[in-house]
Design an enzyme around this catalytic site. Structure first.
Site, PDB file in Angstrom:
ATOM      1  CG  HIS A 130      -5.125  -6.455   0.218  1.00  0.00           C
ATOM      2  ND1 HIS A 130      -6.321  -6.567   0.888  1.00  0.00           N
ATOM      3  CD2 HIS A 130      -5.151  -7.395  -0.769  1.00  0.00           C
ATOM      4  CE1 HIS A 130      -7.043  -7.525   0.319  1.00  0.00           C
ATOM      5  NE2 HIS A 130      -6.364  -8.036  -0.684  1.00  0.00           N
ATOM      6  NE  ARG A 176      -5.822 -13.736   6.237  1.00  0.00           N
ATOM      7  CZ  ARG A 176      -6.296 -12.525   5.970  1.00  0.00           C
ATOM      8  NH1 ARG A 176      -5.997 -11.923   4.847  1.00  0.00           N
ATOM      9  NH2 ARG A 176      -7.068 -11.910   6.839  1.00  0.00           N
ATOM     10  CE1 TYR A 210      -9.547  -3.358   0.620  1.00  0.00           C
ATOM     11  CE2 TYR A 210      -9.071  -1.256  -0.412  1.00  0.00           C
ATOM     12  CZ  TYR A 210      -8.654  -2.355   0.310  1.00  0.00           C
ATOM     13  OH  TYR A 210      -7.349  -2.451   0.723  1.00  0.00           O
ATOM     14  CG  ASN A 218      -3.283  -2.543   6.845  1.00  0.00           C
ATOM     15  OD1 ASN A 218      -3.132  -2.034   5.725  1.00  0.00           O
ATOM     16  ND2 ASN A 218      -4.277  -3.374   7.110  1.00  0.00           N
ATOM     17  CD  GLU A 255      -7.642  -9.946  -3.340  1.00  0.00           C
ATOM     18  OE1 GLU A 255      -8.340  -9.512  -2.409  1.00  0.00           O
ATOM     19  OE2 GLU A 255      -6.457 -10.327  -3.167  1.00  0.00           O
ATOM     20  CE  LYS A 289      -3.787  -2.246   2.492  1.00  0.00           C
ATOM     21  NZ  LYS A 289      -4.803  -2.053   3.529  1.00  0.00           N
TER      22      LYS A 289
HETATM   23  P1  CMP Z   1      -7.020  -4.728   3.818  1.00  0.00           P
HETATM   24  O1  CMP Z   1      -6.391  -6.028   4.135  1.00  0.00           O
HETATM   25  O2  CMP Z   1      -6.581  -4.035   2.573  1.00  0.00           O
HETATM   26  O3  CMP Z   1      -8.612  -4.913   3.740  1.00  0.00           O
HETATM   27  C1  CMP Z   1      -9.481  -3.848   3.918  1.00  0.00           C
HETATM   28  C2  CMP Z   1      -8.795  -2.631   4.444  1.00  0.00           C
HETATM   29  O4  CMP Z   1      -9.660  -1.695   5.032  1.00  0.00           O
HETATM   30  C3  CMP Z   1      -7.865  -3.048   5.560  1.00  0.00           C
HETATM   31  O5  CMP Z   1      -6.768  -3.719   5.045  1.00  0.00           O
HETATM   32  C4  CMP Z   1      -7.596  -1.717   6.225  1.00  0.00           C
HETATM   33  O6  CMP Z   1      -6.599  -0.966   5.558  1.00  0.00           O
HETATM   34  C5  CMP Z   1      -8.946  -1.022   6.036  1.00  0.00           C
HETATM   35  N1  CMP Z   1      -9.761  -1.099   7.250  1.00  0.00           N
HETATM   36  C6  CMP Z   1     -10.372  -2.177   7.765  1.00  0.00           C
HETATM   37  N2  CMP Z   1     -11.059  -1.846   8.870  1.00  0.00           N
HETATM   38  C7  CMP Z   1     -10.886  -0.524   9.045  1.00  0.00           C
HETATM   39  C8  CMP Z   1     -11.335   0.412  10.008  1.00  0.00           C
HETATM   40  N3  CMP Z   1     -12.121   0.039  11.022  1.00  0.00           N
HETATM   41  N4  CMP Z   1     -10.956   1.705   9.871  1.00  0.00           N
HETATM   42  C9  CMP Z   1     -10.167   2.090   8.856  1.00  0.00           C
HETATM   43  N5  CMP Z   1      -9.698   1.233   7.893  1.00  0.00           N
HETATM   44  C10 CMP Z   1     -10.053  -0.049   8.002  1.00  0.00           C
END
Ligand code: CMP
Length: 138
Positions: free
Chosen positions: A115, A85, A49, A112, A126, A9
């Site tokens: 993904h 994971r 998403y 984070n 995907e 990301k």
């Molecule tokens: P990802 O694994 O890309 O899948 C969905 C993404 O949404 C997740 O990582 C986070 O970056 C984001 N995400 C999930 N929950 C929240 C939340 N409560 N607040 C903000 N971002 C979120």
């Protein structure tokens, strides 16, 4: 053999840890079979998403994901989805143990670093969104 998708990301791109992240996966025995830089569009993010589209954080998340190009990769190994994971740690970086990619480099639940696909069927979906079959080598 199983395939999975990882995106690095914009926070991971800005921290210049692409090499470090790929190294972690390779050390775990995952084989890199697809790799590119890509600008995610709003349309792609709404598909990617779709399950989060009605959540309050979706607007912020999609703005964040468009900040820089992202690295998209396909990794292959037995049990690839779960192995990746484990290496990345839980979604919320503040709860991710040290030694995981998110625990070592992530800042928050949104920022984070990476993904990863959450199931083999999801990985195949995907892959179909991001890669042509000629871009996968293995
Ligand atoms: P990802 O694994 O890309 O899948 C969905 C993404 O949404 C997740 O990582 C986070 O970056 C984001 N995400 C999930 N929950 C929240 C939340 N409560 N607040 C903000 N971002 C979120």
């Amino acid at each position: 053999m199983e395939r999975t998708v990882v995106l690095i990301k914009p926070d991971g791109m800005q921290k210049k840890i692409v090499g470090t992240i790929i190294d972690r996966f390779e050390r775990e025995g995952l084989q890199l079979i697809g790799l590119k830089l890509i600008n995610l569009t709003q349309e792609m993010l709404e598909t990617w998403y779709a399950h989060h589209k009605d959540k309050p954080f979706f607007k912020d998340l999609s703005e964040f994901m468009k900040k820089t190009p992202v690295v998209a990769m396909v990794l292959k190994s037995p049990n690839a989805v779960n192995r990746v994971r484990e290496v990345i740690g839980p979604t919320d970086s503040t709860k991710a143990p040290k030694g995981t990619i998110r625990g070592d480099h992530g800042d928050s639940i949104q920022m984070n670093v990476v993904h990863a696909s959450d199931a083999p069927e999801r990985a195949e979906f995907e892959i179909s969104l991001l890669f042509k079959s000629t871009e996968i080598f293995g």
